[in-house]
Motif scaffolding. Structure first.
Motif, PDB file in Angstrom:
ATOM      1  N   LEU A   1     -22.049-115.867 -50.336  1.00 38.24           N
ATOM      2  CA  LEU A   1     -21.814-115.357 -48.989  1.00 38.24           C
ATOM      3  C   LEU A   1     -21.879-116.472 -47.947  1.00 38.24           C
ATOM      4  O   LEU A   1     -21.098-116.490 -46.990  1.00 38.24           O
ATOM      5  N   ASP A   2     -22.805-117.419 -48.130  1.00 37.62           N
ATOM      6  CA  ASP A   2     -22.907-118.544 -47.192  1.00 37.62           C
ATOM      7  C   ASP A   2     -21.651-119.414 -47.235  1.00 37.62           C
ATOM      8  O   ASP A   2     -21.153-119.859 -46.197  1.00 37.62           O
ATOM      9  N   ILE A   3     -21.133-119.662 -48.445  1.00 38.01           N
ATOM     10  CA  ILE A   3     -19.932-120.485 -48.574  1.00 38.01           C
ATOM     11  C   ILE A   3     -18.722-119.776 -47.976  1.00 38.01           C
ATOM     12  O   ILE A   3     -17.858-120.396 -47.342  1.00 38.01           O
ATOM     13  N   ALA A   4     -18.657-118.463 -48.151  1.00 41.13           N
ATOM     14  CA  ALA A   4     -17.504-117.703 -47.659  1.00 41.13           C
ATOM     15  C   ALA A   4     -17.580-117.405 -46.168  1.00 41.13           C
ATOM     16  O   ALA A   4     -16.577-116.991 -45.579  1.00 41.13           O
ATOM     17  N   GLU A   5     -18.720-117.625 -45.548  1.00 42.33           N
ATOM     18  CA  GLU A   5     -18.892-117.242 -44.136  1.00 42.33           C
ATOM     19  C   GLU A   5     -17.842-117.848 -43.201  1.00 42.33           C
ATOM     20  O   GLU A   5     -17.303-117.138 -42.345  1.00 42.33           O
ATOM     21  N   PRO A   6     -17.476-119.143 -43.324  1.00 44.17           N
ATOM     22  CA  PRO A   6     -16.448-119.683 -42.414  1.00 44.17           C
ATOM     23  C   PRO A   6     -15.075-119.036 -42.601  1.00 44.17           C
ATOM     24  O   PRO A   6     -14.222-119.159 -41.725  1.00 44.17           O
ATOM     25  N   CYS A   7     -14.878-118.360 -43.742  1.00 45.18           N
ATOM     26  CA  CYS A   7     -13.581-117.749 -44.025  1.00 45.18           C
ATOM     27  C   CYS A   7     -13.487-116.301 -43.561  1.00 45.18           C
ATOM     28  O   CYS A   7     -12.405-115.711 -43.598  1.00 45.18           O
ATOM     29  N   LEU A   8     -14.586-115.722 -43.149  1.00 43.15           N
ATOM     30  CA  LEU A   8     -14.582-114.322 -42.713  1.00 43.15           C
ATOM     31  C   LEU A   8     -13.949-114.198 -41.340  1.00 43.15           C
ATOM     32  O   LEU A   8     -14.074-115.098 -40.505  1.00 43.15           O
TER      33      LEU A   8
ATOM     34  N   ALA B   1     -11.446-134.121 -75.868  1.00 43.59           N
ATOM     35  CA  ALA B   1     -10.899-135.478 -75.720  1.00 43.59           C
ATOM     36  C   ALA B   1     -11.785-136.299 -74.803  1.00 43.59           C
ATOM     37  O   ALA B   1     -12.967-136.500 -75.090  1.00 43.59           O
ATOM     38  N   ASP B   2     -11.246-136.720 -73.655  1.00 43.50           N
ATOM     39  CA  ASP B   2     -12.028-137.587 -72.771  1.00 43.50           C
ATOM     40  C   ASP B   2     -12.575-136.846 -71.553  1.00 43.50           C
ATOM     41  O   ASP B   2     -12.962-137.474 -70.574  1.00 43.50           O
ATOM     42  N   HIS B   3     -12.621-135.511 -71.585  1.00 42.26           N
ATOM     43  CA  HIS B   3     -13.090-134.753 -70.433  1.00 42.26           C
ATOM     44  C   HIS B   3     -13.877-133.521 -70.886  1.00 42.26           C
ATOM     45  O   HIS B   3     -13.889-133.188 -72.070  1.00 42.26           O
ATOM     46  N   VAL B   4     -14.524-132.890 -69.929  1.00 43.37           N
ATOM     47  CA  VAL B   4     -15.278-131.656 -70.180  1.00 43.37           C
ATOM     48  C   VAL B   4     -14.613-130.522 -69.420  1.00 43.37           C
ATOM     49  O   VAL B   4     -14.314-130.656 -68.224  1.00 43.37           O
ATOM     50  N   GLU B   5     -14.372-129.413 -70.092  1.00 45.07           N
ATOM     51  CA  GLU B   5     -13.752-128.244 -69.477  1.00 45.07           C
ATOM     52  C   GLU B   5     -14.816-127.183 -69.197  1.00 45.07           C
ATOM     53  O   GLU B   5     -15.783-127.044 -69.951  1.00 45.07           O
ATOM     54  N   PHE B   6     -14.616-126.426 -68.115  1.00 41.45           N
ATOM     55  CA  PHE B   6     -15.577-125.374 -67.761  1.00 41.45           C
ATOM     56  C   PHE B   6     -14.867-124.290 -66.963  1.00 41.45           C
ATOM     57  O   PHE B   6     -13.786-124.494 -66.414  1.00 41.45           O
ATOM     58  N   THR B   7     -15.491-123.125 -66.903  1.00 38.79           N
ATOM     59  CA  THR B   7     -14.982-121.982 -66.146  1.00 38.79           C
ATOM     60  C   THR B   7     -16.117-121.381 -65.343  1.00 38.79           C
ATOM     61  O   THR B   7     -17.232-121.236 -65.853  1.00 38.79           O
ATOM     62  N   LEU B   8     -15.831-121.029 -64.091  1.00 30.70           N
ATOM     63  CA  LEU B   8     -16.823-120.397 -63.213  1.00 30.70           C
ATOM     64  C   LEU B   8     -16.348-119.001 -62.828  1.00 30.70           C
ATOM     65  O   LEU B   8     -15.202-118.826 -62.402  1.00 30.70           O
ATOM     66  N   ASP B   9     -17.231-118.034 -62.979  1.00 27.70           N
ATOM     67  CA  ASP B   9     -16.951-116.653 -62.584  1.00 27.70           C
ATOM     68  C   ASP B   9     -17.637-116.394 -61.245  1.00 27.70           C
ATOM     69  O   ASP B   9     -18.858-116.280 -61.179  1.00 27.70           O
ATOM     70  N   LEU B  10     -16.856-116.297 -60.175  1.00 34.02           N
ATOM     71  CA  LEU B  10     -17.403-116.085 -58.828  1.00 34.02           C
ATOM     72  C   LEU B  10     -17.053-114.693 -58.303  1.00 34.02           C
ATOM     73  O   LEU B  10     -17.023-114.475 -57.095  1.00 34.02           O
ATOM     74  N   ARG B  11     -16.825-113.748 -59.185  1.00 29.92           N
ATOM     75  CA  ARG B  11     -16.420-112.400 -58.787  1.00 29.92           C
ATOM     76  C   ARG B  11     -17.645-111.545 -58.479  1.00 29.92           C
ATOM     77  O   ARG B  11     -18.414-111.209 -59.374  1.00 29.92           O
ATOM     78  N   VAL B  12     -17.820-111.199 -57.211  1.00 32.81           N
ATOM     79  CA  VAL B  12     -18.888-110.308 -56.772  1.00 32.81           C
ATOM     80  C   VAL B  12     -18.320-109.342 -55.744  1.00 32.81           C
ATOM     81  O   VAL B  12     -17.329-109.638 -55.077  1.00 32.81           O
ATOM     82  N   MET B  13     -18.937-108.167 -55.639  1.00 36.44           N
ATOM     83  CA  MET B  13     -18.559-107.173 -54.627  1.00 36.44           C
ATOM     84  C   MET B  13     -17.057-106.892 -54.659  1.00 36.44           C
ATOM     85  O   MET B  13     -16.391-106.812 -53.632  1.00 36.44           O
ATOM     86  N   GLY B  14     -16.493-106.742 -55.859  1.00 37.35           N
ATOM     87  CA  GLY B  14     -15.088-106.411 -55.988  1.00 37.35           C
ATOM     88  C   GLY B  14     -14.148-107.597 -55.897  1.00 37.35           C
ATOM     89  O   GLY B  14     -12.932-107.409 -55.889  1.00 37.35           O
ATOM     90  N   GLY B  15     -14.678-108.814 -55.809  1.00 39.01           N
ATOM     91  CA  GLY B  15     -13.828-109.987 -55.719  1.00 39.01           C
ATOM     92  C   GLY B  15     -13.186-110.336 -57.047  1.00 39.01           C
ATOM     93  O   GLY B  15     -13.512-109.764 -58.096  1.00 39.01           O
ATOM     94  N   GLN B  16     -12.258-111.311 -57.033  1.00 38.22           N
ATOM     95  CA  GLN B  16     -11.506-111.671 -58.236  1.00 38.22           C
ATOM     96  C   GLN B  16     -11.421-113.182 -58.433  1.00 38.22           C
ATOM     97  O   GLN B  16     -10.586-113.655 -59.189  1.00 38.22           O
ATOM     98  N   LEU B  17     -12.285-113.946 -57.757  1.00 32.97           N
ATOM     99  CA  LEU B  17     -12.171-115.399 -57.758  1.00 32.97           C
ATOM    100  C   LEU B  17     -12.774-116.013 -59.020  1.00 32.97           C
ATOM    101  O   LEU B  17     -13.952-115.832 -59.323  1.00 32.97           O
TER     102      LEU B  17
END
Length: 253
Positions: free
Chosen positions: A90-97, A206-222
């Motif tokens: 919520l703090d990160i998204a605040e400037p976008c509201l 290979a020469d990198h690390v892969e990752f996935t972040l689930d930021l879906r809260v309160m009906g979000g899809q990010l």
């Protein structure tokens, strides 16, 4: 008798209740942990009463009731970091509201609020007419095709705005660890406030690390999908239905 607010004072009161309602919605996420703690407290109190009423011989015999108490504490600890994670998002998204948020209740909610105040003041409210029942049962929707749920979805304007903010803070953190391992990437993400349940499949490729972040809260899809060598980090944002894991979403080219 409660004094009924009018004019600006009434509007301020309504806005205050609206703000408190929004904050209460956030606090609902922590009710499960609170309920576990209360259950543990009641169990402790009951065991204390049992010890007082027991004979000296029974006091010397250990009871198995202490095992569930430790399990409850463990469960509470496992979910205790979700609320801070929610606050971080919520703090990160605040400037976008949007800045033009409504400061007054809609007419329907305002009328309902007036009815509640009249009841509190001892007034009477005419009974509402019951809703008519349909002649035929409502048709049930067919189950959704699991393959349809895996399709990439469109992000909202707020999510499109906040995604680069997440990307920037993650990229800066990973620059501190050149040629990182999967464990180091996981730790860097956890240190940023992304909890274990939302960090998926950090793995060396290979020469990198892969990752996935689930930021879906309160009906979000990010969702965020990234790869890093430490000196170079690439992260892409996309939308995913809450019905599937972020890493299972079929990305569109």
């Amino acid at each position: 008798m409660r004094r009924r607010l009018t004019g600006p004072a009434r509007k301020n009161s309504v806005f205050g209740r609206t703000t408190l309602s929004a904050l209460s919605a956030l606090c609902v996420l922590g009710l499960a942990a609170c309920g576990t703690e209360q259950a543990g407290d009641k169990g402790s109190a009951a065991r204390a009463e049992g010890r007082v009423a027991a004979s000296p011989a029974s006091r010397a015999t250990p009871t198995p009731a202490s095992a569930p108490a430790s399990a409850s504490a463990s469960e509470e600890t496992e979910g205790a970091d979700f609320l801070p994670f929610m606050e971080l998002l919520l703090d990160i998204a605040e400037p976008c509201l949007p800045s033009d948020l409504p400061t007054a209740l809609p007419p329907e909610e305002l009328a309902e609020q007036e009815k509640l105040e009249e009841r509190e003041l001892g007034g009477t409210v005419p009974p509402e007419e019951p809703l008519p029942l349909p002649d035929e049962p409502m048709p049930t929707s067919e189950p959704r095709d699991p393959e349809d749920a895996k399709k990439e979805t469109e992000l909202s304007s707020v999510e499109k705005c906040e995604a680069p903010l997440h990307v920037d803070r993650i990229t800066k953190a990973l620059k501190k660890t050149p040629d990182p391992t999967a464990t180091q990437v996981t730790k860097a993400l956890h240190d940023l406030g992304y909890i274990e349940e939302r960090v998926h499949t950090p793995r060396r490729a290979a020469d990198h690390v892969e990752f996935t972040l689930d930021l879906r809260v309160m009906g979000g899809q990010l969702c965020l999908s990234g790869s890093t060598t430490g000196t170079r980090t690439t992260i892409e944002a996309y939308g995913g239905s809450p019905e599937v894991e972020c890493q299972d979403v079929r990305r569109t080219d």
